[in-house]
Design a protein around this motif. Structure first.
Motif: not given
Length: 259
Positions: A150-168
């Motif tokens: 058993s176990g649980h991995v929680v990875n903190v991503a970002s809404v930046a992983g759902l879209r692409v913006d200039p400078t990012a």
């Protein structure tokens, strides 16, 4: 036969019962922001938290606060870009508690700038922290979780992983990678739960990671609508608190005012 549907008595909670056992939870990037808020939230829920971050004095202070409030907290200096450091972090938790139930892969770096600024050192650093750091965390805990079933991995991503913006572009690429790694781990797992939490504008020190002044000012302006780190911690606590047979795979948490 009575066909009347069951109605819960007033004041009762019809939601499924949660597994309330105390869990051993490792949190990276726990010296501030989402990591600190998550450690505090989960400790308040009765879990044994292990804080990891580079700033030894800061995680010691957070751990002391948690202990003073009646919670259980250990702390270890941690550099997620160094696989030996991450392995030592996990090994210390196992030695102290005998198991690892949850890893919150939270440590992250956001350095925004146009690609033609060619800040290759910042690109490398983001890849090291945001991608390799997540992989190092998974590598350090997955064998233990597989062994205990058993176990649980929680990875903190970002809404930046759902879209692409200039400078990012590079930052977004790293967060897309976190989501891809998480989905791969989920599909390969039957005993280990996997959750991706993607915050929008959240009040934290992340906004100060950019060497480009214009990009940094743009992020600071966005902080005017930012939600507190505790809001994201609440989402993580929700996923961790589900019964073992329930895997909350993805949560997006953003300010209502964020476009």
């Amino acid at each position: 036969m009575n066909s009347t549907p069951h109605r819960p008595t007033a004041g009762t909670d019809p939601a499924p019962r949660q597994d309330t056992a105390s869990l051993v939870v490792l949190v990276t990037g726990a010296s501030s922001g989402i990591g600190e808020a998550t450690a505090r939230r989960l400790a308040a829920a009765g879990h044994r938290v292990v804080l990891g971050a580079r700033r030894a004095d800061r995680i010691a202070a957070v751990a002391a606060d948690i202990e003073a409030a009646g919670g259980s907290a250990d702390h270890h200096v941690l550099d997620v870009t160094d696989p030996k450091s991450v392995l030592a972090f996990a090994a210390a938790a196992r030695a102290r508690h005998g198991r690892i139930d949850v890893l919150v892969n939270n440590a992250g770096l956001m350095a925004l700038a146009p690609l033609d600024a060619v800040r290759t050192d910042e690109w490398d650093r983001m890849i090291d922290v945001n991608v390799r750091g997540v992989l190092h965390g998974i590598a350090a805990v997955l064998p233990q979780m597989r062994a205990q079933g058993s176990g649980h991995v929680v990875n903190v991503a970002s809404v930046a992983g759902l879209r692409v913006d200039p400078t990012a572009a590079v930052y977004c690429a790293t967060k897309y990678a976190v989501r891809a790694i998480s989905e791969g781990l989920r599909q390969e797992s039957r005993e280990v739960r996997v959750t991706v939490v993607s915050p929008g504008f959240t009040r934290s020190e992340l906004a100060e990671g950019s060497g480009d002044e214009a990009a940094r000012e743009a992020v600071r302006a966005g902080m005017e609508i930012a939600i507190p780190a505790e809001a994201v911690a609440g989402a993580i606590a929700y996923a961790v608190g589900r019964p073992p047979e329930v895997d909350v795979n993805e949560i997006v948490v953003r300010p209502t005012a964020q476009g």
